[in-house]
Structure formats: structure tokens, C-alpha cells
Write a protein that holds these residues in place. Structure first.
Motif, PDB file in Angstrom:
ATOM      1  N   ARG A   1      39.951   5.816  17.533  1.00 52.51           N
ATOM      2  CA  ARG A   1      38.625   5.555  18.086  1.00 52.51           C
ATOM      3  C   ARG A   1      37.692   5.031  16.989  1.00 52.51           C
ATOM      4  NH1 ARG A   1      33.823   7.457  19.173  1.00 52.51           N
ATOM      5  NH2 ARG A   1      33.020   7.581  21.308  1.00 52.51           N
ATOM      6  N   ASN A   2      37.706   5.684  15.845  1.00 54.67           N
ATOM      7  CA  ASN A   2      36.782   5.294  14.781  1.00 54.67           C
ATOM      8  C   ASN A   2      37.147   3.952  14.152  1.00 54.67           C
ATOM      9  OD1 ASN A   2      35.232   7.557  15.132  1.00 54.67           O
ATOM     10  ND2 ASN A   2      36.095   8.677  13.388  1.00 54.67           N
TER      11      ASN A   2
ATOM     12  N   LEU B   1      35.070   1.120  15.340  1.00 56.81           N
ATOM     13  CA  LEU B   1      33.631   1.334  15.451  1.00 56.81           C
ATOM     14  C   LEU B   1      32.938   1.194  14.099  1.00 56.81           C
ATOM     15  CD1 LEU B   1      33.608   4.447  17.803  1.00 56.81           C
ATOM     16  CD2 LEU B   1      33.021   2.090  18.389  1.00 56.81           C
TER      17      LEU B   1
ATOM     18  N   PRO C   1      30.265   2.375  11.215  1.00 59.68           N
ATOM     19  CA  PRO C   1      30.087   3.756  10.751  1.00 59.68           C
ATOM     20  C   PRO C   1      29.071   4.556  11.559  1.00 59.68           C
ATOM     21  CG  PRO C   1      30.112   2.256   8.885  1.00 59.68           C
ATOM     22  CD  PRO C   1      30.136   1.401  10.113  1.00 59.68           C
TER      23      PRO C   1
ATOM     24  N   ARG D   1      28.658   4.755  14.551  1.00 63.64           N
ATOM     25  CA  ARG D   1      29.145   5.271  15.832  1.00 63.64           C
ATOM     26  C   ARG D   1      30.424   6.091  15.675  1.00 63.64           C
ATOM     27  NH1 ARG D   1      29.905   1.175  20.107  1.00 63.64           N
ATOM     28  NH2 ARG D   1      30.246   3.095  21.258  1.00 63.64           N
ATOM     29  N   ARG D   2      30.830   6.305  14.450  1.00 66.17           N
ATOM     30  CA  ARG D   2      32.048   7.107  14.248  1.00 66.17           C
ATOM     31  C   ARG D   2      31.777   8.588  14.501  1.00 66.17           C
ATOM     32  NH1 ARG D   2      33.711   3.887   8.740  1.00 66.17           N
ATOM     33  NH2 ARG D   2      33.976   1.892   9.811  1.00 66.17           N
TER      34      ARG D   2
ATOM     35  N   ASP E   1      29.385  11.133  21.882  1.00 69.65           N
ATOM     36  CA  ASP E   1      28.499  10.285  21.084  1.00 69.65           C
ATOM     37  C   ASP E   1      27.129  10.931  20.916  1.00 69.65           C
ATOM     38  OD1 ASP E   1      30.207   8.118  20.517  1.00 69.65           O
ATOM     39  OD2 ASP E   1      29.973   7.384  22.565  1.00 69.65           O
TER      40      ASP E   1
ATOM     41  N   LEU F   1      29.637  10.401   5.637  1.00 73.03           N
ATOM     42  CA  LEU F   1      29.558   9.428   6.733  1.00 73.03           C
ATOM     43  C   LEU F   1      28.169   8.786   6.798  1.00 73.03           C
ATOM     44  CD1 LEU F   1      30.681   7.998   9.192  1.00 73.03           C
ATOM     45  CD2 LEU F   1      30.216  10.047  10.545  1.00 73.03           C
TER      46      LEU F   1
ATOM     47  N   THR G   1      27.392   4.883   6.396  1.00 75.22           N
ATOM     48  CA  THR G   1      26.605   4.202   7.421  1.00 75.22           C
ATOM     49  C   THR G   1      25.452   3.421   6.785  1.00 75.22           C
ATOM     50  OG1 THR G   1      27.164   5.949   8.997  1.00 75.22           O
ATOM     51  CG2 THR G   1      25.255   4.580   9.532  1.00 75.22           C
TER      52      THR G   1
ATOM     53  N   GLU H   1      37.500   3.644   7.939  1.00 74.83           N
ATOM     54  CA  GLU H   1      37.813   5.032   7.549  1.00 74.83           C
ATOM     55  C   GLU H   1      38.971   5.098   6.555  1.00 74.83           C
ATOM     56  OE1 GLU H   1      36.779   8.513  10.693  1.00 74.83           O
ATOM     57  OE2 GLU H   1      38.634   7.430  11.006  1.00 74.83           O
TER      58      GLU H   1
END
Lengths: 409, 90
Positions: free
Chosen positions: A229-230, A233, A235, A237-238, A301, B48, B52, B64
Motif C-alpha cells: 500500500r505504501n 503513495l 510519504p 499518505r503512508r 487514513d 515518517l 514527508t 519506504e
């Protein structure tokens, strides 16, 4: 008919709070949930909110006053009735009150005659009204330092412990930040927080008959799901595994109401809402567990966004009173750099706490074969007055199932 | 915006964004090669949030899988210099 706003309780371990600033001036409107004031507690500077729509009325305590929980802080006027009767106290604005040395002359003046005498805590250690954290006042008193001489680096110039330490003779030769211990953050008094944790945990271990259960959970499916999933996406939205843990606990709790709520003098008060306290460690020591409200109803989310926001405000300040006061259960997750298992202590008046160790590659048996899987140990500590190990075990088993099916979280 | 940035300039950006997401580290002296997670207790949420912020500021993708390459300020600066070069040349 005017109402009053009282010093709220931000947890069973809070006895008193110190008014740092008003967020509203008399005559200004407040919607339910708006911040009315900032209060310094053992957990740092907290924004406290009103529980109804109202108009800010006459303040009943002064900036710097430390008052017990329940003490009237300000009058609240009903909406629409306030324009005519909003008293503005001597034209002072919130920003300037901080520097205002109301009693700088050395002898504390009696409260103004039109103000009800608030229940005052112990006499202030210094005659001035310079804003300062309790720990800063204690040290200043012990060292014979005049707070009025110091320049505060806390919120809006409040003096924090580090400011007094910098001025104290015996600390003078120390570098401003010893490498092994970061300086206290603005508005956060780590020594006071230590005392708050000590009080809450002592009470918990003295009064709550804990039982403990542990279950190893295969986290491979969830880990792979998260990585996939990540990967697509950006960062912002991870997700982190911690968000999945909180959501899984919240959803599982719906079937186990006896673990979600409060002990009230030995009786259990279940909570319809599921507000999960997310235990967050503070660098330099201490922790707070602010609530993610209605965690079972947030999609991942949204839950992750709340978690990010909470951790940001733990680091930078600005936690709200409702977030500290009302978790109905706590989740404590060691993250990536911890150990296998965490046996947590219940935060009263809650009745359960779920702990997650560090997920690791471990041998695991599937169909009579030993394979390597990512495994996390989940633990439950619960109050035996209100639930039993049998139900607690079912809870952990159901939680393990939930985490096998991340699409349903 | 990021063309021909020096390592020192990139390190300054990396440091600035770190203290934005972890203001309690603002007064720390963080050596350029110090492991941020091990030595400065950066947790996965702090990390994180840092990634971001760097993504937003520099416009580079930081998947990641590459997280282990951003263990220190210096390592992160080197990674981001390489990544911005890639972005320009592609």
C-alpha cells in the motif's frame, strides 16, 4: 443566567492547574469545543475547551493562579446575552497580562472585591506574578533566584525549569544542553510529568488487580499489505503499523465492552464511544497517551492523520484537554526499536491497556512446518474487578484474527 | 531550485526539516553521522514526518524501501543529492 467554567480534570492524577493565558476575551463567542484558556498541568501546557456554545464572561481567576480541579475560572454567558454585560477588566489584553507584575510590590494583594476568592493553592514561592512552571518556581525558590530577573523561553515568555537552571549558580558551568538529557521543552515540565506518572502508576498498582495475557500474532500478511500500500503513495499518505494496531484494537473492543470504559469507585462504567489513548514516549523521559476519538469509526487514513497530528503536538505542544482526559482504553506500542513484549500498567480510571512489542522475524509453525514469519507479541493488562481472563483471552484471539485481514481495518 | 546544491546546503535543509518535525531536538548538537533513530530516539512517526517534509520541500520520491539509506543527516543529504540529480536527468 450566567454559567461558570471550571478548572477541568485532565486525568485522575490531576489535582490542580495553573492558568497560563486566556484564549478569549470577555464578550467573545465560544463554540462548543473551542479553547477558552491554556492551563499548565503536570502534562505540560494544555488547551482547555468549553463544553457548550457560550460567550466569554468575567474571568474569576488571574493569570498565574494555580487552582484545584473544579474551581470556577470564568463566567460563561449564554449566546446573545453578553454584548451588554461583558466586563473588560481594566483594558488589559491577553498578550500583555503575561508581563503584568500585578503584585510586584512584594506583598500579595487581596483579590479584587468583585472577584470570588478562588481556592488558592499553597502560597506562591515568589512575590511576583511572572509566569513560570511549578518546577521552575521550586528551583528558583531553592536557589534564591528572583523570577522577575529571568527571561522565559516557554510559551509566551513563561519561565521554564531550564531558564532557572541556566541562572542557578550551581548549574552555571554546565553547558546549556547536557548531551544525555535534552532540555525540557517549552511548556513541558518533565519533572512534574514524572510526578504525575508516579502518582497514576502507584495508584494503579495499589488499587487495580491486574491480570495479564499475551499472544503472539503472525503479522506477515499485515506487513506485506502495508508495504504494498505504501509503495504507491507519497510519504504524507503512508501508514504506520501503529495505526493498524489502534484500529484493530478499537474494532475488536466493540465486542468486549467490559474492557472499554472507566472504573468509578469500584463500579464499571462502560463507554459507548471508543477513544483509544495512543501512548507516546517523550524524548528525555515521560510519556503521554492522548486520545484518538472514535478510533473504531475512523478509516485508516483518517486515523493515521490523527496519530500524526497527535505526535506532532506531543513534540511541539498544543495538546487539548479532551484528548488527555477521555481515553477509554490505551494502546502502547514499542515500535521498531523495542523488545519482544510489553506488560503495560493500566492508566486509571481506565480498565485495560493493550501492549504491542516490536514486530520481528521469528520461527513460526504453519502446517507442521517451521517457517519464518513477522511476528508481534500483543499483551493485555485488564482490571480483574471488571473482566476475567477468559474474556481477555478471547479479546486477544479476536485481535489476532483481525490483523490477519487488514482490508477489513 | 535544487540544482547544484552542495552537500553542506543539503545537510542544512535536512537538519532544518528534522528540527521542524522534532522541535525538542532543536537545541541538540546532532553530529552529521549520528544514527538518528539509535542516538536521538527518532521514532517511526518522527521519521515518517521528516521524510514527508523532505519530499514536499525537494520534490523527490523517497520510497519506504530506501528508508535504511537515510539513517543520519549526512546519509540523508547524500541520498537526496543523488535523488535530485536523478530527477533532473530523467
Amino acid at each position: 443566567m450566567s454559567d461558570v467554567y471550571r478548572m477541568p480534570s485532565l486525568g485522575s492524577d490531576m489535582e490542580a492547574g495553573t492558568l497560563i493565558e486566556w484564549a478569549r476575551q470577555p464578550g467573545e463567542k465560544l463554540a462548543k469545543g473551542d479553547t477558552i484558556a491554556v492551563v499548565e498541568t503536570q502534562k505540560g501546557a494544555i488547551e482547555v475547551e468549553v463544553f457548550q456554545d457560550a460567550v466569554m464572561g468575567k474571568p474569576l481567576i488571574n493569570i498565574g493562579d494555580k487552582v484545584p480541579v473544579g474551581t470556577p475560572m470564568a463566567e460563561l454567558e449564554p449566546i446573545g446575552a453578553a454584548e451588554t454585560k461583558a466586563p473588560r477588566r481594566s483594558g488589559r489584553e491577553a498578550g500583555t497580562e503575561i508581563e503584568d507584575d500585578e503584585r510586584a510590590a512584594g506583598s500579595p494583594a487581596p483579590p479584587a472585591p468583585d472577584q470570588p476568592q478562588p481556592a488558592r493553592a499553597a502560597p506562591e514561592p515568589t512575590p511576583t506574578r511572572q509566569r513560570a512552571s511549578p518546577a521552575a518556581r521550586r528551583l528558583a525558590e531553592a536557589e534564591g533566584i528572583d523570577l522577575a530577573r529571568l527571561t522565559g523561553t516557554g510559551p509566551d515568555g513563561a519561565i521554564v525549569l531550564a531558564d532557572v537552571q541556566a541562572a542557578a549558580p550551581r548549574h552555571a558551568e554546565q553547558p546549556p544542553s547536557a548531551p544525555e538529557r535534552p532540555p525540557p521543552r517549552a511548556g513541558l515540565d518533565l519533572a512534574a510529568m514524572r510526578q504525575a506518572i508516579a502518582a497514576a502508576m502507584t495508584r494503579s498498582k495499589r488499587e487495580i488487580p491486574h491480570y495479564y495475557l499475551a499472544e503472539d500474532i503472525d503479522l506477515t500478511t499485515a506487513t506485506d499489505w502495508l508495504a504494498r500500500r505504501n509503495a504507491d503513495l507519497p510519504p504524507d499518505r503512508r501508514l504506520l503499523m501503529g495505526a493498524l494496531f489502534i484500529k484493530a484494537v478499537a474494532l475488536t473492543l466493540r465486542r468486549f465492552p467490559e474492557l472499554n470504559g472507566f472504573d468509578r469507585d469500584g463500579r464499571f462504567e462502560p463507554s459507548a464511544a471508543i477513544h483509544v489513548g495512543a501512548a507516546t514516549a517523550i524524548r528525555g523521559g515521560g510519556l503521554v497517551a492522548p486520545a484518538i476519538h472514535d478510533a473504531d469509526r475512523l478509516d485508516l487514513d483518517a486515523l493515521m492523520a490523527h496519530l500524526r497530528d497527535l505526535v506532532g503536538r506531543v513534540r511541539g505542544g498544543g495538546l487539548r484537554a479532551s484528548e488527555l482526559a477521555d481515553p477509554t482504553i490505551t494502546v502502547s506500542s514499542l515500535g521498531e526499536r523495542g523488545v519482544d513484549r510489553l506488560y503495560a500498567i493500566i492508566y486509571p480510571p481506565q480498565v485495560a491497556i493493550v501492549g504491542f512489542g516490536t514486530p520481528r522475524a521469528r520461527p513460526w509453525i504453519i502446517d507442521d512446518a517451521v517457517v519464518v514469519r513477522t511476528v508481534v507479541s500483543a499483551t493485555l493488562a485488564a482490571d480483574h474487578r471488571h473482566s476475567d481472563g477468559h474474556r481477555g483471552a478471547l479479546f486477544l484471539a479476536r485481535l489476532a484474527q483481525r490483523l490477519q485481514d487488514p482490508d477489513t481495518l | 531550485m535544487t540544482s547544484h546544491m552542495t552537500r553542506d546546503e543539503m545537510t542544512a535543509i535536512v537538519r532544518e526539516e528534522l528540527t521542524n518535525v522534532a522541535p525538542d531536538l532543536a537545541d541538540e548538537t546532532i553530529p552529521i553521522d549520528a544514527d538518528l533513530r539509535e542516538e536521538f530516539d527518532l521514532d517511526s512517526m518522527d521519521f515518517l514526518n521528516w521524510i514527508t517534509a523532505l519530499h514536499k520541500r525537494l520534490g523527490v520520491d523517497i520510497p519506504e524501501l530506501d528508508y535504511p539509506q537515510l539513517t543520519s543527516l549526512g546519509a540523508a543529504a547524500d541520498y537526496l543529492l543523488r535523488a535530485t540529480d536523478r530527477t533532473k536527468s530523467s
